[in-house]
Design a protein around this motif. Structure first.
Motif, PDB file in Angstrom:
ATOM      1  N   GLN A 143      -4.591   5.426  -6.504  1.00  0.00           N
ATOM      2  CA  GLN A 143      -5.195   6.158  -5.386  1.00  0.00           C
ATOM      3  C   GLN A 143      -6.574   6.685  -5.757  1.00  0.00           C
ATOM      4  OE1 GLN A 143      -1.961   8.914  -4.944  1.00  0.00           O
ATOM      5  NE2 GLN A 143      -1.249   7.914  -3.069  1.00  0.00           N
TER       6      GLN A 143
ATOM      7  N   ILE B  50       0.844  -1.192   0.000  1.00  0.00           N
ATOM      8  CA  ILE B  50       0.000   0.000   0.000  1.00  0.00           C
ATOM      9  C   ILE B  50       0.880   1.243   0.000  1.00  0.00           C
ATOM     10  CG2 ILE B  50      -1.651   1.349   1.345  1.00  0.00           C
ATOM     11  CD1 ILE B  50      -2.949  -1.147   2.186  1.00  0.00           C
TER      12      ILE B  50
ATOM     13  N   VAL C  83     -10.012   2.603   2.738  1.00  0.00           N
ATOM     14  CA  VAL C  83      -9.423   2.329   1.423  1.00  0.00           C
ATOM     15  C   VAL C  83      -7.909   2.548   1.422  1.00  0.00           C
ATOM     16  CG1 VAL C  83     -11.554   2.848   0.193  1.00  0.00           C
ATOM     17  CG2 VAL C  83      -9.852   4.656   0.532  1.00  0.00           C
TER      18      VAL C  83
ATOM     19  N   VAL D 286      -5.607  -2.917  -5.697  1.00  0.00           N
ATOM     20  CA  VAL D 286      -6.995  -2.458  -5.750  1.00  0.00           C
ATOM     21  C   VAL D 286      -7.955  -3.649  -5.729  1.00  0.00           C
ATOM     22  CG1 VAL D 286      -8.687  -1.178  -7.117  1.00  0.00           C
ATOM     23  CG2 VAL D 286      -6.368  -0.314  -6.899  1.00  0.00           C
TER      24      VAL D 286
ATOM     25  N   GLN E 299      -8.653   5.377  -7.843  1.00  0.00           N
ATOM     26  CA  GLN E 299      -9.622   4.289  -7.819  1.00  0.00           C
ATOM     27  C   GLN E 299     -10.038   4.000  -6.379  1.00  0.00           C
ATOM     28  OE1 GLN E 299     -10.935   4.442 -10.402  1.00  0.00           O
ATOM     29  NE2 GLN E 299     -11.082   2.517 -11.476  1.00  0.00           N
ATOM     30  N   ARG E 300      -9.108   4.115  -5.430  1.00  0.00           N
ATOM     31  CA  ARG E 300      -9.463   3.934  -4.021  1.00  0.00           C
ATOM     32  C   ARG E 300     -10.467   5.000  -3.585  1.00  0.00           C
ATOM     33  NH1 ARG E 300      -5.701   0.768  -1.161  1.00  0.00           N
ATOM     34  NH2 ARG E 300      -4.106   0.004  -2.596  1.00  0.00           N
TER      35      ARG E 300
ATOM     36  N   LEU F  13      -8.332  -4.708  -2.267  1.00  0.00           N
ATOM     37  CA  LEU F  13      -9.204  -3.785  -1.541  1.00  0.00           C
ATOM     38  C   LEU F  13     -10.675  -4.086  -1.834  1.00  0.00           C
ATOM     39  CD1 LEU F  13      -9.680  -1.234   0.177  1.00  0.00           C
ATOM     40  CD2 LEU F  13      -9.480   0.098  -1.930  1.00  0.00           C
TER      41      LEU F  13
END
Lengths: 309, 549, 313
Positions: free
Chosen positions: B437, A6, B419, B471, B439-440, B474
């Protein structure tokens, strides 16, 4: 996936490229600087016309007819004293001081230009937004706009003025009407593009009502192109007003406008070209200044847009 | 035949040594590529792999001399084509070399072909530039090369315009143009990325076949390790303008010690679906029955074009379940998604959300259901209003439904954490974030509505493979945590394998097969599904340490 | 293809209908009796009664519109009370000079502007590009009558190369005809040169960024051929569009130019009619100019299908 992963994503090419503000980019643009400066000068001339002139631009003086630039004349003031004054740009066939008329003429030109730009942009934006968003309105409105665009602007304006009677308001109205369809087309095309954008679809799917979508997501995209378009409209309105006056179908001839001065000088052009050339220089410089400013704004505010004709 | 290369005493067709190309001032780094050394021998296919910004395309364009000279100029190193140094060579000589000795094909065959010229003329132009053939000789040669790239009925097709051909046919035309003079080097810049998977497989076969028959050296640029596994003899891995590693395809794919290479490879989703916990049976929260969508109309004279984008589509999704909708372009998979979100109005059938049919509701009537269904789009750069802060975008939805601003912002902060982003970033603008980012953020915006159903419409397709994996994880995490029903639309069978409980395969608006992911992949029933699975590049290669999430 | 053309031809009807309604309503919305306005100041009450009868002013508005349209479709544009002639005969007398001026101007503008714009685009950012673009802003900004008077002053008054004003019909000799058209069409073409050069530059620049230009270069094609064969051909559609739009400006420009150079064309007829409050003539002229505009743009749409094979529907 680990937290480390991340982190990579978070630091990944974060383009914090801070774009310089629109204003600072505009002030760097040569074309905008020249145009803006020139326009400011002409606006100041119009604003302080009464301080810059010595003679009443509408006063007829039969003894001073058709004098060349630099001619010295004597006039009586209210108390009956005689004054020597110089007609810097000569006089016209009624003995009026051309310099004073040109200086005062800048007021009319700027008022017409700004008023037409505001009216046509406001009306055009409203119609364009509605047409772009509601399909059944669109069909009707666009046919009307096509019809309006099919009538040459000068002819439409001439007929409108001639039917409603020559006055400043009639001229502003008559010039605004043919400009509106151009704004409508511009706004409509932006709306049609923007409404396909995923962010607008996202707004629809989170339940944002249509008026809010138009206001929040669509309208902001029209502002830059409209400022640019409005500037060009301002320039062409000044030009069109001058043409109407020049052809004798515009603002009443006693009013000092650049077009009227030139119309008055037509018959004596071969001997006294100054009655045409001085207002012509002012008119051309003003329109040039506005167009240069518009070009500069288009390049900086809205580089993708092209001159919308 | 055209002049064939005069001397080929060297085995290496192309030699790039320590090549450095500078970026214009103000770019995010100094050099587009730095110290790049690559050699390609006769009859060899070398794949250059890398994520976006790795410098792989710049390398190719530098060889061709196609970079804009004032923006990307080589500052060090050398490029030799058949032992001739071509970096400082005159424009005339370079023009001569292009086409005769080296040729290039591009990613988008639609835009790479001139839309107002027949494809035959475009092939012929190559001969016109470089040969002294007569018109009839040229025509004959055109038909010959068209046949060589397996185009049907060359005589008729030569007179077609690009828009009249399919994507695969256009790319074959591009290859025909490139190979008309049998150059020693073919540079292919992501030539199959814009194509559907079945077409991609055919084009890859064609390139391999031609390379074998003509002994062409091929520089093949791609971001897709599946394609690499399919076609490469040797692999060059690039990152941020530098070569990270190069070696034989076996070495790089399975024995590499480079952490970056390993990370890239392990991010490639496996075609083998992982074991997933079975979904506890319950009533479906989302259902469509006989959903129909027709685009276009018959027109006044009944001659208009009509596309049956979705016909009789039946699907159901339960809470906590991910249904994958898989298909090539034109399969209608996105149309189904857009109908369910009611961005387009279906022509027939039912859309049931928790038992309520929303298919026929007006835009007003639909409003109370807007909360229940949320969608994440493909393009992260256009999904967020660039003029509004991320926070404004996230709270827009809840505030439409009378959530107070303070509460909405508090929820937004919480969701940013969910996220994996910092809550402090809420007052930043979208351009300050990367694609992944964004898309998050879009996922956070969707979650802010507290939906029951989340639709991901190609939501990871525009992302680099390493970001894609994150992603995807996530999305799977929020499905679990929020007990969402997820409709996952993708063209990518690998991605679908990893995240979907069930799979639905669509073709030309119709559902051809539906079933649990594992059984569809292991034992496809429909011919088309088999075709799709067969076409998946690199299907036989086990990407070791495959990212089973 | 055929369907497209038929559809496109029929699309002219609603536009012309809108134009007709506007032109019709302009006179009816003006306060006062339309018959009195049309008849002019010198009319007798019999004249007015006769006009009332012909226009059907006792009928409802929609019927009046029908009568008016019907008359025009049968070639009856009404009578000019100012000149005591039929409007159609006056238009027939005056159409020649206008047609000659307009054709000359557009021709002149195209042969100058398209090469200028193409070169400016190819040499983007160079002094040549900047000069062309700078001149084009000036060309936009100086009104045609100013250019006309400057030219008259220099070439006619001072140098005595050309006659100050006037027109000679082609039937009196082609030499004199062209000789007298040179100055007016040069003056009028300035704005079109500016307009078309700008548009050419913009669209060529846009095309130069396309992938197929890269393909053409990757083939080893010489730059001059890249420009003509690939760039200009693809840029043609927007350029032709601009020429279509320019027709509207051209008609306005013709009115002014004819007035400056005293050419007895439709432009001066329009002005005389406006000043003489000769409304039947004004209405007919506006309708005529609009039809010309619409038909030229229809013709241009047909050209598109030749220029760009993708345009079919």
């Amino acid at each position: 996936m680990t937290t480390e992963a991340i982190q990579t994503d978070l630091t990944e090419e974060t383009e914090a490229r801070s774009r310089p503000s629109a204003w600072s980019r505009l002030s760097q643009n040569l074309s905008a600087r020249i145009g803006g400066g020139l326009l400011l000068l002409i606006a100041l001339i119009g604003l302080f016309a009464s301080f810059l002139t010595t003679l009443d631009p509408t006063e007829i003086n039969p003894s001073n007819r058709l004098k060349s630039p630099g001619h010295e004349a004597s006039i009586r003031d209210d108390e009956g004293k005689k004054h020597k004054v110089t007609a810097h740009m000569g006089t016209d066939s009624l003995g009026r001081d051309i310099y004073s008329r040109v200086v005062y003429g800048s007021r009319i030109s700027l008022v017409v230009g700004i008023a037409v730009a505001l009216i046509s942009v406001l009306a055009g934006t409203l119609i364009g937004l509605v047409a772009g968003y509601f399909r059944w309105v669109d069909a009707i409105v666009m046919r009307i706009m096509d019809g309006l665009m099919a009538i040459p602007a000068i002819l439409l304006a001439i007929s409108l003025v001639s039917l409603s009677g020559a006055s400043l308001f009639a001229v502003i109205f008559a010039i605004s009407i043919p400009e509106i369809p151009r704004v409508v087309r511009l706004v409509r095309s932006i709306v049609l593009t923007i409404r396909e954008e995923p962010y607008v679809e996202a707004a629809i799917s989170v339940g944002t009502p249509t008026p809010k979508i138009l206001w929040r997501h669509v309208l902001p995209n029209t502002i830059s192109p409209l400022i640019v378009q409005g500037t060009f409209i301002c320039g062409s309105a000044i030009l069109l007003e001058a043409i109407l006056s020049f052809l004798g179908v515009g603002i009443p001839p006693e009013t000092p406008t650049w077009g009227n001065i030139m119309a008055e000088g037509r018959d004596f052009f071969q001997i006294h070209p100054h009655a045409i050339f001085f207002p012509a220089i002012f008119l051309s410089l003003t329109v040039l200044a506005i167009n240069m400013l518009g070009d500069g704004m288009r390049d900086t505010l809205d580089p993708r847009m092209d001159r919308n004709i | 035949m055209a002049k064939i290369s005069k001397s080929e005493n060297s085995e290496n067709v192309l030699e790039i040594n320590d090549l450095t190309v500078r970026l214009p001032k103000g770019a995010d780094r100094e050099n587009a590529i730095m110290d790049v050394s690559i050699t390609i021998g006769r009859g060899e296919i070398v794949c250059i792999v890398g994520e976006s910004g790795s410098g792989k395309s710049v390398t190719a364009q530098t060889v061709m001399g196609l970079n804009p000279p004032d923006q990307l100029s080589p500052t060090a190193g050398s490029v030799h084509l058949n032992d001739e140094s071509i970096l400082g060579v005159s424009q005339d000589r370079l023009r001569q070399l292009r086409g005769e000795r080296m040729a290039m094909i591009f990613q988008e065959p639609m835009t790479a072909l001139n839309p107002v010229m027949t494809v035959g003329d475009q092939i012929e132009e190559m001969l016109e530039i470089h040969t002294t053939f007569s018109a009839s000789e040229r025509r004959e040669k055109v038909l010959e090369v068209m046949e060589d790239v397996n185009l049907p009925d060359p005589k008729k097709m030569a007179d077609s315009y690009p828009h009249q051909l399919s994507g695969g046919q256009r790319q074959r035309i591009m290859i025909a143009i490139a190979l008309a003079l049998e150059p020693g080097l073919l540079i292919a810049d992501e030539p199959t990325t814009a194509l559907d998977v079945t077409t991609q497989a055919q084009i890859l076969d064609l390139i391999k076949d031609i390379q074998v028959r003509h002994g062409t050296a091929v520089m093949f640029i791609t971001h897709d390790f599946g394609v690499v596994a399919e076609i490469a003899d040797r692999v060059v891995v690039m990152r941020n303008g530098r070569v990270v590693e190069q070696g034989t395809v076996d070495h790089v794919l399975s024995k590499s010690k480079e952490p970056y290479t390993r990370m890239l490879i392990s991010s490639v989703p496996s075609l083998t679906p992982p074991k997933r916990e079975p979904i506890i049976k319950g009533d479906p929260i989302l259902q469509t029955r006989a959903l129909d969508k027709i685009y276009g109309s018959l027109g006044l004279f009944g001659k208009g074009r009509v596309v049956h984008a979705a016909s009789q589509v039946e699907l159901e999704v339960r809470r906590g379940e991910t249904l994958g909708v898989v298909g090539e372009s034109g399969s209608g998979k996105s149309t189904v998604a857009r109908c369910i979100v009611r961005l387009v109005d279906p022509n027939g059938g039912e859309i049931l959300i928790d038992g309520n049919n929303i298919a026929g509701l007006s835009q007003k009537g639909i409003r109370s259901f807007r909360k229940d269904v949320q969608i994440v789009f493909q393009d992260p750069y256009r999904s967020l209003n660039p003029r509004r802060t991320v926070g404004q975008s996230i709270v827009e939805g809840p505030m439409n439904f009378n959530v107070g601003k303070v509460e909405a912002l508090e929820r937004a902060r919480e969701l940013m954490r969910v996220v994996g982003l910092s809550p402090d970033a809420l007052d930043r603008f979208p351009h300050q974030f990367s694609g992944g980012q964004r898309q998050r953020i879009c996922i956070a915006r969707a979650l802010a509505m507290e939906p029951e159903i989340l639709i991901a419409d190609e939501a990871v397709s525009a992302l680099d493979v390493s970001v894609q994996a994150q992603v995807l994880e996530l999305l799977d995490q929020v499905r679990k945590d929020f007990d969402l029903a997820v409709l996952f639309i993708t063209h990518d069978l690998r991605v679908a394998a990893q995240i979907c409980d069930r799979i639905m395969v669509m073709k030309l608006g119709e559902v051809v097969e539906q079933g649990p992911t594992a059984s569809v992949y292991a034992d496809p029933q429909h011919e088309y599904t088999k075709l799709l699975l067969d076409a998946a590049p690199g299907r036989d290669v086990d990407f070791s340490g495959a990212a089973s999430i | 293809m055929a369907t497209y053309l038929i559809k496109r031809v029929f699309s002219v009807i609603p536009v012309m209908l809108v134009v007709a309604v506007i032109v019709f309503m302009m006179l009816r919305l003006t306060p006062g009796d339309p018959a009195a306005i049309i008849a002019g100041d010198a009319a007798t009450s019999q004249d007015i009664a006769q006009i009332r009868d012909k226009l059907g002013l006792e009928e409802p508005l929609i019927a009046q519109f029908g009568i008016w349209i019907g008359n025009m479709l049968t070639g009856d544009f009404g009578d000019s009370f100012y000149y005591k002639r039929t409007v159609s005969s006056m238009i027939a007398d005056r159409v020649g000079p206008t047609l000659a001026l307009a054709t000359f101007t557009i021709f002149l503008a195209c042969i100058v502007a398209v090469p200028l714009g193409t070169i400016a685009a190819y040499k983007q950012g160079s002094w040549l590009d900047r000069t062309v673009m700078g001149m084009s802003v000036v060309g936009f900004s100086v009104p045609v009558f100013v250019i006309g008077y400057i030219m008259i002053y220099i070439f006619a008054v001072k140098l005595d190369w050309f006659p100050v004003q006037g027109y000679q019909p082609i039937s009196d000799g082609i030499g004199g005809f062209i000789y007298r058209l040179i100055m007016p069409s040069m003056a009028l073409s300035v704005i079109f040169i500016a307009l078309i050069a700008r548009m050419t530059r913009t669209s060529v620049l846009e095309v130069l960024n396309e992938d197929y230009i890269r393909t053409a270069r990757a083939k080893g094609l010489a730059e001059s051929k890249v420009m003509t064969r690939h760039a200009l051909r693809n840029a043609a559609v927007p350029i032709v569009t601009v020429i279509g739009f320019a027709v509207a400006i051209l008609i306005g420009g013709v009115v002014v130019t004819e007035s400056v150079f005293v050419i007895p064309g439709l432009g001066t007829l329009t002005l005389d009619a406006i000043q003489g409050r000769d409304y039947p003539t004004v209405q007919a002229l506006i309708m005529l100019f609009s039809v010309v505009y619409v038909l030229i743009n229809l013709f241009i749409d047909v050209i598109y299908t030749i220029l760009d094979p993708r345009i079919r529907y």
